[in-house]
Design a protein around this motif. Sequence first.
Motif, PDB file in Angstrom:
ATOM      1  N   GLY A  65       0.515  -1.062  -0.064  1.00  0.00           N
ATOM      2  CA  GLY A  65      -0.028  -0.039   0.112  1.00  0.00           C
ATOM      3  C   GLY A  65       0.594   1.191  -0.043  1.00  0.00           C
ATOM      4  O   GLY A  65       0.219   2.402  -0.419  1.00  0.00           O
ATOM      5  N   GLU A  66       2.046   1.337   0.531  1.00  0.00           N
ATOM      6  CA  GLU A  66       2.882   2.506   0.500  1.00  0.00           C
ATOM      7  C   GLU A  66       4.132   2.222   0.040  1.00  0.00           C
ATOM      8  O   GLU A  66       4.744   1.159   0.267  1.00  0.00           O
ATOM      9  N   CYS A  67       4.661   3.334  -0.785  1.00  0.00           N
ATOM     10  CA  CYS A  67       6.004   3.021  -1.508  1.00  0.00           C
ATOM     11  C   CYS A  67       6.952   3.563  -0.290  1.00  0.00           C
ATOM     12  O   CYS A  67       7.363   4.936  -0.483  1.00  0.00           O
ATOM     13  N   SER A  68       7.181   3.174   0.582  1.00  0.00           N
ATOM     14  CA  SER A  68       7.950   3.243   1.678  1.00  0.00           C
ATOM     15  C   SER A  68       9.177   2.832   1.970  1.00  0.00           C
ATOM     16  O   SER A  68       9.645   1.746   1.220  1.00  0.00           O
ATOM     17  N   ASP A  69      10.364   3.141   2.608  1.00  0.00           N
ATOM     18  CA  ASP A  69      11.501   2.642   2.810  1.00  0.00           C
ATOM     19  C   ASP A  69      11.438   1.279   3.207  1.00  0.00           C
ATOM     20  O   ASP A  69      11.986   0.316   2.987  1.00  0.00           O
ATOM     21  N   GLU A  70      10.358   1.114   4.214  1.00  0.00           N
ATOM     22  CA  GLU A  70      10.185  -0.240   4.845  1.00  0.00           C
ATOM     23  C   GLU A  70       9.765  -1.218   3.877  1.00  0.00           C
ATOM     24  O   GLU A  70      10.158  -2.390   3.896  1.00  0.00           O
ATOM     25  N   ALA A 125      11.963   8.136 -14.426  1.00  0.00           N
ATOM     26  CA  ALA A 125      13.016   7.498 -13.719  1.00  0.00           C
ATOM     27  C   ALA A 125      13.057   8.140 -12.373  1.00  0.00           C
ATOM     28  O   ALA A 125      13.994   8.895 -11.702  1.00  0.00           O
ATOM     29  N   LEU A 126      11.954   7.987 -11.597  1.00  0.00           N
ATOM     30  CA  LEU A 126      11.782   8.496 -10.464  1.00  0.00           C
ATOM     31  C   LEU A 126      10.743   7.540  -9.522  1.00  0.00           C
ATOM     32  O   LEU A 126       9.866   7.130 -10.101  1.00  0.00           O
ATOM     33  N   SER A 127      10.995   7.560  -8.187  1.00  0.00           N
ATOM     34  CA  SER A 127      10.071   6.963  -7.321  1.00  0.00           C
ATOM     35  C   SER A 127       9.865   8.083  -6.336  1.00  0.00           C
ATOM     36  O   SER A 127      10.881   8.430  -5.694  1.00  0.00           O
ATOM     37  N   VAL A 128       8.456   7.950  -6.013  1.00  0.00           N
ATOM     38  CA  VAL A 128       8.103   8.966  -4.929  1.00  0.00           C
ATOM     39  C   VAL A 128       7.929   8.041  -3.567  1.00  0.00           C
ATOM     40  O   VAL A 128       7.215   7.186  -3.582  1.00  0.00           O
ATOM     41  N   ILE A 129       8.630   8.244  -2.577  1.00  0.00           N
ATOM     42  CA  ILE A 129       8.627   7.645  -1.396  1.00  0.00           C
ATOM     43  C   ILE A 129       8.037   8.225  -0.366  1.00  0.00           C
ATOM     44  O   ILE A 129       8.023   9.543  -0.049  1.00  0.00           O
ATOM     45  N   TYR A 130       7.276   7.395   0.407  1.00  0.00           N
ATOM     46  CA  TYR A 130       6.238   8.027   1.451  1.00  0.00           C
ATOM     47  C   TYR A 130       6.538   7.403   2.787  1.00  0.00           C
ATOM     48  O   TYR A 130       7.619   6.407   2.685  1.00  0.00           O
ATOM     49  N   THR A 131       6.086   7.666   3.864  1.00  0.00           N
ATOM     50  CA  THR A 131       6.318   7.384   5.345  1.00  0.00           C
ATOM     51  C   THR A 131       5.167   5.931   5.344  1.00  0.00           C
ATOM     52  O   THR A 131       4.457   6.075   4.286  1.00  0.00           O
ATOM     53  N   PRO A 132       5.382   5.066   6.002  1.00  0.00           N
ATOM     54  CA  PRO A 132       4.627   4.001   6.189  1.00  0.00           C
ATOM     55  C   PRO A 132       2.845   4.150   6.356  1.00  0.00           C
ATOM     56  O   PRO A 132       2.095   3.735   5.954  1.00  0.00           O
ATOM     57  N   PHE A 136       4.298  12.206   2.275  1.00  0.00           N
ATOM     58  CA  PHE A 136       5.442  12.322   1.353  1.00  0.00           C
ATOM     59  C   PHE A 136       6.680  12.347   2.258  1.00  0.00           C
ATOM     60  O   PHE A 136       6.764  13.176   3.380  1.00  0.00           O
ATOM     61  N   LYS A 137       7.725  11.693   1.930  1.00  0.00           N
ATOM     62  CA  LYS A 137       9.043  11.639   2.406  1.00  0.00           C
ATOM     63  C   LYS A 137      10.262  12.250   1.678  1.00  0.00           C
ATOM     64  O   LYS A 137      10.765  13.095   2.034  1.00  0.00           O
ATOM     65  N   ARG A 138      10.082  11.736   0.200  1.00  0.00           N
ATOM     66  CA  ARG A 138      11.403  12.326  -0.546  1.00  0.00           C
ATOM     67  C   ARG A 138      10.972  11.419  -2.070  1.00  0.00           C
ATOM     68  O   ARG A 138      10.246  11.016  -2.163  1.00  0.00           O
ATOM     69  N   TYR A 139      11.920  12.133  -2.961  1.00  0.00           N
ATOM     70  CA  TYR A 139      11.973  11.660  -4.427  1.00  0.00           C
ATOM     71  C   TYR A 139      13.266  10.748  -4.368  1.00  0.00           C
ATOM     72  O   TYR A 139      14.259  11.119  -3.699  1.00  0.00           O
ATOM     73  N   LEU A 140      13.166   9.638  -4.966  1.00  0.00           N
ATOM     74  CA  LEU A 140      14.185   9.086  -5.146  1.00  0.00           C
ATOM     75  C   LEU A 140      14.508   9.058  -6.763  1.00  0.00           C
ATOM     76  O   LEU A 140      13.653   8.603  -7.475  1.00  0.00           O
TER      77      LEU A 140
END
Length: 188
Positions: A65-70, A125-132, A136-140
Motif C-alpha cells: 500500500g505505500e511506497c515506503s523505505d520499509e 526515472a523517479l520513485s516517490v517515497i512516502y512514510t508507512p 510524502f518523504k522524498r523523491y528517489l
Amino acid sequence: MITTAIFPARYVQGNGALDSLGEDLARLGKTVLAVTDSFVLKTLKGRLVEAAAGRVEMNIQEFRGECSDEEIERLTGLARAMGADTVVGIGGGKALDTAKAVAHALDARTAIVPTLASTDAPCSALSVIYTPEGAFKRYLVLPRNPDLVLVDTGVVASAPVRFLVSGMGDALSTGSRRRTAASSAAAT
C-alpha cells in the motif's frame, strides 16, 4: 534551447499485451519478482502465471500500500533471497514506484505494467517515497528509465472510469507543466 527526452528501452502497448509479458520479461532475465497491488492479485493473477509459464520464474508478491523505505526493504530482501534479476511492477503508481526502487536497490532490470491511466509512474526515472503512514518523504531519482513498459489497453480500459478521467486530466496538466518548464528554461 536543448531538449532532452528519456524513454523506456522497450514500450509495448495493445489490447491483450499482458499475455506477452512472459516473453518480454525473458528478454530481461530469468528470475522475476512481481510487485502487484491487490487489484492485480484479484483480477489478473491467473493471466500473469500463464504468461510467465515456461518463460521466466516469477514470484508474485502483494504490495502493501505505500511506497515506503520499509516496503522497499521488505521486497528487496525477498528479491535478493530468490536471486531476482528482474523486478516487474504491476498495478497503480505506488506499486510501480516501489518496483522501480526495489530494482534500483538490486541493480536489477525493471519492467512496468500499469493497470490505470491515472499515473505518471510508468515511464519515469523517479520513485516517490512516502512514510508507512502515507506522508510524502522524498523523491528517489533513478539513474535510468524502466527497461520495459507494457500497457495492456484492455486492462487499462476496464479500470473504473474515475481513473481514466483523472488520467486524462493528469496528461493535460503534464503537457502544460512541460511547456511551462520549457519556457522557463529558455528564458534563463
